[in-house]
Design a protein around this motif. Structure first.
Motif, PDB file in Angstrom:
ATOM      1  N   LYS A  35       0.814  -1.217   0.000  1.00  0.00           N
ATOM      2  CA  LYS A  35       0.000   0.000   0.000  1.00  0.00           C
ATOM      3  C   LYS A  35       0.842   1.259   0.000  1.00  0.00           C
ATOM      4  CE  LYS A  35      -3.992   2.058   2.310  1.00  0.00           C
ATOM      5  NZ  LYS A  35      -5.009   1.887   3.396  1.00  0.00           N
ATOM      6  N   TRP A  36       1.915   1.302   0.789  1.00  0.00           N
ATOM      7  CA  TRP A  36       2.693   2.530   0.962  1.00  0.00           C
ATOM      8  C   TRP A  36       4.124   2.454   0.437  1.00  0.00           C
ATOM      9  CZ3 TRP A  36      -0.275   1.572   5.754  1.00  0.00           C
ATOM     10  CH2 TRP A  36      -1.420   2.378   5.812  1.00  0.00           C
ATOM     11  N   GLY A  37       4.549   1.277   0.019  1.00  0.00           N
ATOM     12  CA  GLY A  37       5.875   1.165  -0.552  1.00  0.00           C
ATOM     13  C   GLY A  37       6.900   0.598   0.415  1.00  0.00           C
ATOM     14  N   TYR A  38       8.040   0.218  -0.142  1.00  0.00           N
ATOM     15  CA  TYR A  38       9.075  -0.449   0.639  1.00  0.00           C
ATOM     16  C   TYR A  38       9.824   0.501   1.567  1.00  0.00           C
ATOM     17  CZ  TYR A  38       8.279  -4.663  -2.014  1.00  0.00           C
ATOM     18  OH  TYR A  38       7.709  -5.776  -2.547  1.00  0.00           O
ATOM     19  N   LYS A  39       9.943   1.753   1.174  1.00  0.00           N
ATOM     20  CA  LYS A  39      10.618   2.703   2.045  1.00  0.00           C
ATOM     21  C   LYS A  39       9.843   2.863   3.350  1.00  0.00           C
ATOM     22  CE  LYS A  39      12.136   7.490   2.506  1.00  0.00           C
ATOM     23  NZ  LYS A  39      12.315   8.808   1.849  1.00  0.00           N
ATOM     24  N   ALA A  40       8.516   2.947   3.253  1.00  0.00           N
ATOM     25  CA  ALA A  40       7.686   3.053   4.448  1.00  0.00           C
ATOM     26  C   ALA A  40       7.868   1.828   5.337  1.00  0.00           C
ATOM     27  CB  ALA A  40       6.214   3.206   4.056  1.00  0.00           C
TER      28      ALA A  40
ATOM     29  N   GLU B 168      13.383  -7.259   6.904  1.00  0.00           N
ATOM     30  CA  GLU B 168      13.845  -8.360   6.078  1.00  0.00           C
ATOM     31  C   GLU B 168      12.950  -8.591   4.872  1.00  0.00           C
ATOM     32  OE1 GLU B 168      15.631 -11.783   7.708  1.00  0.00           O
ATOM     33  OE2 GLU B 168      15.705 -10.960   9.732  1.00  0.00           O
ATOM     34  N   THR B 169      11.697  -8.188   4.978  1.00  0.00           N
ATOM     35  CA  THR B 169      10.788  -8.313   3.848  1.00  0.00           C
ATOM     36  C   THR B 169      11.097  -7.277   2.776  1.00  0.00           C
ATOM     37  OG1 THR B 169       9.044  -9.120   5.320  1.00  0.00           O
ATOM     38  CG2 THR B 169       8.355  -8.360   3.158  1.00  0.00           C
ATOM     39  N   ALA B 170      11.621  -6.124   3.193  1.00  0.00           N
ATOM     40  CA  ALA B 170      11.819  -5.008   2.270  1.00  0.00           C
ATOM     41  C   ALA B 170      13.244  -4.847   1.756  1.00  0.00           C
ATOM     42  CB  ALA B 170      11.391  -3.708   2.959  1.00  0.00           C
ATOM     43  N   ALA B 171      14.240  -5.296   2.499  1.00  0.00           N
ATOM     44  CA  ALA B 171      15.622  -4.923   2.195  1.00  0.00           C
ATOM     45  C   ALA B 171      16.132  -5.480   0.868  1.00  0.00           C
ATOM     46  CB  ALA B 171      16.539  -5.373   3.329  1.00  0.00           C
ATOM     47  N   ASN B 172      15.879  -6.765   0.591  1.00  0.00           N
ATOM     48  CA  ASN B 172      16.439  -7.343  -0.627  1.00  0.00           C
ATOM     49  C   ASN B 172      15.968  -6.678  -1.914  1.00  0.00           C
ATOM     50  OD1 ASN B 172      18.257  -9.104   0.403  1.00  0.00           O
ATOM     51  ND2 ASN B 172      17.309 -10.934  -0.404  1.00  0.00           N
ATOM     52  N   PRO B 173      14.684  -6.325  -2.041  1.00  0.00           N
ATOM     53  CA  PRO B 173      14.280  -5.626  -3.264  1.00  0.00           C
ATOM     54  C   PRO B 173      15.071  -4.342  -3.478  1.00  0.00           C
ATOM     55  CG  PRO B 173      12.361  -6.425  -2.123  1.00  0.00           C
ATOM     56  CD  PRO B 173      13.529  -6.667  -1.217  1.00  0.00           C
TER      57      PRO B 173
ATOM     58  N   LEU C 170      14.894   7.154  -2.240  1.00  0.00           N
ATOM     59  CA  LEU C 170      15.253   5.831  -2.755  1.00  0.00           C
ATOM     60  C   LEU C 170      14.538   5.575  -4.075  1.00  0.00           C
ATOM     61  CD1 LEU C 170      15.076   3.710   0.512  1.00  0.00           C
ATOM     62  CD2 LEU C 170      17.121   4.476  -0.664  1.00  0.00           C
ATOM     63  N   PRO C 171      15.117   4.735  -4.921  1.00  0.00           N
ATOM     64  CA  PRO C 171      14.465   4.413  -6.192  1.00  0.00           C
ATOM     65  C   PRO C 171      13.090   3.788  -5.979  1.00  0.00           C
ATOM     66  CG  PRO C 171      16.722   3.634  -6.174  1.00  0.00           C
ATOM     67  CD  PRO C 171      16.407   4.057  -4.768  1.00  0.00           C
ATOM     68  N   GLU C 172      12.173   4.076  -6.882  1.00  0.00           N
ATOM     69  CA  GLU C 172      10.845   3.473  -6.806  1.00  0.00           C
ATOM     70  C   GLU C 172      10.942   2.006  -7.214  1.00  0.00           C
ATOM     71  OE1 GLU C 172       7.961   4.640  -5.777  1.00  0.00           O
ATOM     72  OE2 GLU C 172       8.868   6.541  -5.191  1.00  0.00           O
ATOM     73  N   ILE C 173      10.130   1.172  -6.574  1.00  0.00           N
ATOM     74  CA  ILE C 173      10.085  -0.250  -6.902  1.00  0.00           C
ATOM     75  C   ILE C 173       8.651  -0.591  -7.280  1.00  0.00           C
ATOM     76  CG2 ILE C 173      10.391  -2.605  -6.060  1.00  0.00           C
ATOM     77  CD1 ILE C 173      12.460  -1.578  -4.170  1.00  0.00           C
ATOM     78  N   LYS C 174       8.487  -1.099  -8.462  1.00  0.00           N
ATOM     79  CA  LYS C 174       7.142  -1.439  -8.932  1.00  0.00           C
ATOM     80  C   LYS C 174       7.097  -2.902  -9.338  1.00  0.00           C
ATOM     81  CE  LYS C 174       6.189   3.233 -10.620  1.00  0.00           C
ATOM     82  NZ  LYS C 174       5.821   4.064 -11.799  1.00  0.00           N
ATOM     83  N   ALA C 175       6.104  -3.577  -8.819  1.00  0.00           N
ATOM     84  CA  ALA C 175       5.951  -4.994  -9.164  1.00  0.00           C
ATOM     85  C   ALA C 175       5.368  -5.139 -10.559  1.00  0.00           C
ATOM     86  CB  ALA C 175       5.035  -5.690  -8.147  1.00  0.00           C
ATOM     87  N   GLN C 176       5.852  -6.125 -11.301  1.00  0.00           N
ATOM     88  CA  GLN C 176       5.331  -6.378 -12.627  1.00  0.00           C
ATOM     89  C   GLN C 176       3.989  -7.078 -12.524  1.00  0.00           C
ATOM     90  OE1 GLN C 176       8.480  -8.692 -14.349  1.00  0.00           O
ATOM     91  NE2 GLN C 176       9.619  -6.889 -14.993  1.00  0.00           N
ATOM     92  N   SER C 177       3.059  -6.644 -13.352  1.00  0.00           N
ATOM     93  CA  SER C 177       1.732  -7.263 -13.340  1.00  0.00           C
ATOM     94  C   SER C 177       1.716  -8.479 -14.250  1.00  0.00           C
ATOM     95  CB  SER C 177       0.678  -6.252 -13.806  1.00  0.00           C
ATOM     96  OG  SER C 177       0.975  -5.821 -15.111  1.00  0.00           O
ATOM     97  N   SER C 178       0.838  -9.416 -13.963  1.00  0.00           N
ATOM     98  CA  SER C 178       0.733 -10.635 -14.762  1.00  0.00           C
ATOM     99  C   SER C 178      -0.724 -11.005 -14.903  1.00  0.00           C
ATOM    100  CB  SER C 178       1.513 -11.776 -14.108  1.00  0.00           C
ATOM    101  OG  SER C 178       1.298 -12.983 -14.808  1.00  0.00           O
ATOM    102  N   SER C 179      -1.084 -11.469 -16.088  1.00  0.00           N
ATOM    103  CA  SER C 179      -2.469 -11.868 -16.348  1.00  0.00           C
ATOM    104  C   SER C 179      -2.708 -13.330 -16.000  1.00  0.00           C
ATOM    105  CB  SER C 179      -2.809 -11.629 -17.828  1.00  0.00           C
ATOM    106  OG  SER C 179      -1.930 -12.369 -18.664  1.00  0.00           O
ATOM    107  N   VAL C 180      -1.628 -14.057 -15.657  1.00  0.00           N
ATOM    108  CA  VAL C 180      -1.755 -15.472 -15.333  1.00  0.00           C
ATOM    109  C   VAL C 180      -2.228 -15.631 -13.894  1.00  0.00           C
ATOM    110  CG1 VAL C 180      -0.557 -17.680 -15.176  1.00  0.00           C
ATOM    111  CG2 VAL C 180       0.077 -16.026 -16.953  1.00  0.00           C
ATOM    112  N   LYS C 181      -3.264 -16.420 -13.711  1.00  0.00           N
ATOM    113  CA  LYS C 181      -3.815 -16.630 -12.376  1.00  0.00           C
ATOM    114  C   LYS C 181      -2.931 -17.590 -11.584  1.00  0.00           C
ATOM    115  CE  LYS C 181      -7.951 -18.132  -9.888  1.00  0.00           C
ATOM    116  NZ  LYS C 181      -9.318 -18.694 -10.011  1.00  0.00           N
ATOM    117  N   GLU C 182      -2.535 -17.176 -10.394  1.00  0.00           N
ATOM    118  CA  GLU C 182      -1.694 -18.019  -9.552  1.00  0.00           C
ATOM    119  C   GLU C 182      -2.529 -19.061  -8.827  1.00  0.00           C
ATOM    120  OE1 GLU C 182       0.456 -15.572  -6.894  1.00  0.00           O
ATOM    121  OE2 GLU C 182       1.605 -14.547  -8.452  1.00  0.00           O
TER     122      GLU C 182
END
Length: 431
Positions: A86-91, A134-139, A229-241
């Motif tokens: 919702k608010w990004g990795y920096k938050a 730990e959830t945010a650092a690697n990206p 910090l650089p913006e990080i955006k997840a790639q969207s996918s049309s394939v249902k997981e």
């Protein structure tokens, strides 16, 4: 045991490359986070030994230190993901740092109360902050520079966990461990006033290191608030997981989740009870065994590096099986042996278990394609084994009055890993 090694598998990231001047300082700060949470995890064995003596706890009660830390990871994994979506990795990083600092400062009032429960509460807050970090650092590590060198940056950052593993026991030795000459028997024979004074002095020894740590983390949080910090955006996918239930039906993924649960539990047992084991099996005081614990952390790091090199020539499942078998043999010796050589067995175990987490993880998500993210989350959540398995060790050690017999618990865990390396890893999409 280290979540940061696999957070990148949970996220698909796209970002424009930034210049060296733009990413160097943020990269240094992000890399420092790997060191700081490694410091907390590897000071836990010192805390367990110290609090066990201070409050005359049994092994089961002292294992609640690990429970407080890893149950926080389990409970905070989903909230952390929701917040950062919702608010990004920096938050997420800033919030995690503030929780981290707040938990460290809570060690001061916890020490003032002279109550074990309040130390556990402070640890839970610290670990909640670490879950966000730990959830945010690697990206961020993967985007702070050219894409072609992202793996190098990630491995470099992770190496600071190993550095912390070697340093933390030494810091704990000279800042937390007090009155090491006082035996458990002498504590039991103290009158009420003397025992109260002993508990007060031992509790107060925890204040200074955690206050300093809290101030450092708070300063880092303030820097991150004003750092772009650089913006990080997840790639969207049309394939249902696939759903969680469908993922769990995939044989090799299901076994990876199970194996990771038991591996993390075993790793925490070996490290967290190291000082307690050394005192009972080899007759070493906590100051002397802290030096061995530092070597244990260093061998864990070295083992991971050497294991990575070996995997260029040996298939990962085969190397995992060899390492697991050798760790099983050393654990058996550690259970039934006595004297200083049993400590060397623990050091060897640290070397051989070093490759298990990343290897199990990689084998568990093999050939999953679009379902990799969901499977990764499930494997990572299985670190709750670090909260549960040490309780079993503590219970068995208490009812047998022998910490070495308690090590039969991580022995069983390693046998599960051995089965995974032998058969459970084989890709299969059948039930």
């Amino acid at each position: 045991m280290n979540l940061s090694e696999h957070a990148s598998a949970e996220h698909e990231i796209s970002t424009a490359a930034v210049s060296r001047k733009q990413y160097l300082f943020p990269l240094i700060l992000i890399t420092s986070l790997f060191f700081f949470w490694g410091l907390v995890h590897n000071i836990d064995p010192t805390l367990i030994a110290h609090l066990k003596k201070t409050f005359t706890l049994n092994n089961l009660e002292s294992s609640l230190v690990d429970f407080s830390v890893f149950i926080a990871y389990f409970l905070m994994a989903i909230p952390a993901g929701i917040m950062m979506k919702k608010w990004g990795y920096k938050a997420g990083i800033v919030f995690g740092l503030l929780l981290f600092a707040g938990g460290a400062f809570l060690f001061i009032p916890a020490a003032n109360t002279h109550q074990y429960f309040y130390f556990l509460g402070a640890l839970f807050i610290v670990a909640s902050g670490l879950a966000f970090l730990e959830t945010a650092a690697n990206p961020y590590v993967t985007v702070l520079g050219p894409p072609q060198t992202s793996s190098f940056r990630l491995n470099l950052a992770q190496s600071f966990n190993g550095i912390a593993a070697a340093i933390a026991p030494i810091i704990g030795k000279y800042t937390i461990l007090t009155n090491t000459e006082v035996t458990n028997e002498s504590i039991q024979n103290m009158d009420a006033a003397t025992k109260a004074k002993f508990i007060e002095e031992a509790s107060n020894s925890v204040k200074a290191p955690f206050m300093v740590l809290g101030l450092i983390i708070l300063a880092v949080a303030i820097i991150f608030i004003f750092l772009k910090l650089p913006e990080i955006k997840a790639q969207s996918s049309s394939v249902k997981e696939k759903s969680i239930v469908e993922i769990f039906k995939i044989k090799h993924t299901r076994w990876a989740i199970i194996a990771q649960f038991f591996y993390v539990g075993a790793q925490i047992c070996f490290s967290s009870f190291f000082l307690v084991y050394a005192e009972n099996a080899a007759g070493l005081d906590h100051h002397s065994s802290s030096n061995y614990l530092a070597v244990y952390g260093a061998l864990f790091m070295i083992g991971r590096i050497i294991g990575t090199i070996f995997m260029r020539f040996i298939e990962a499942p085969k190397l995992l099986a060899i390492y697991a078998l050798l760790a099983v043999i050393l654990t058996i010796v550690a259970i039934f042996g006595s004297g200083t050589y049993t400590i060397y067995c623990l050091l060897g175990i640290g070397f051989f278990i070093s490759i298990m987490f990343p290897t199990i993880f990689a084998l568990g998500i093999k050939d999953l394609g679009e379902d990799t993210k969901t499977a990764s989350s499930l494997i990572i959540m299985s670190i709750v084994g670090g909260a549960v398995i040490p309780l079993a060790l503590g219970y068995i050690a208490d009812i047998t009055h022998n910490i070495q017999y308690g090590y039969s618990v991580p022995l069983v865990c390693l046998l599960v890993v051995l089965y995974f390396a032998y058969k459970g890893y084989k890709p299969s999409f059948n039930k």
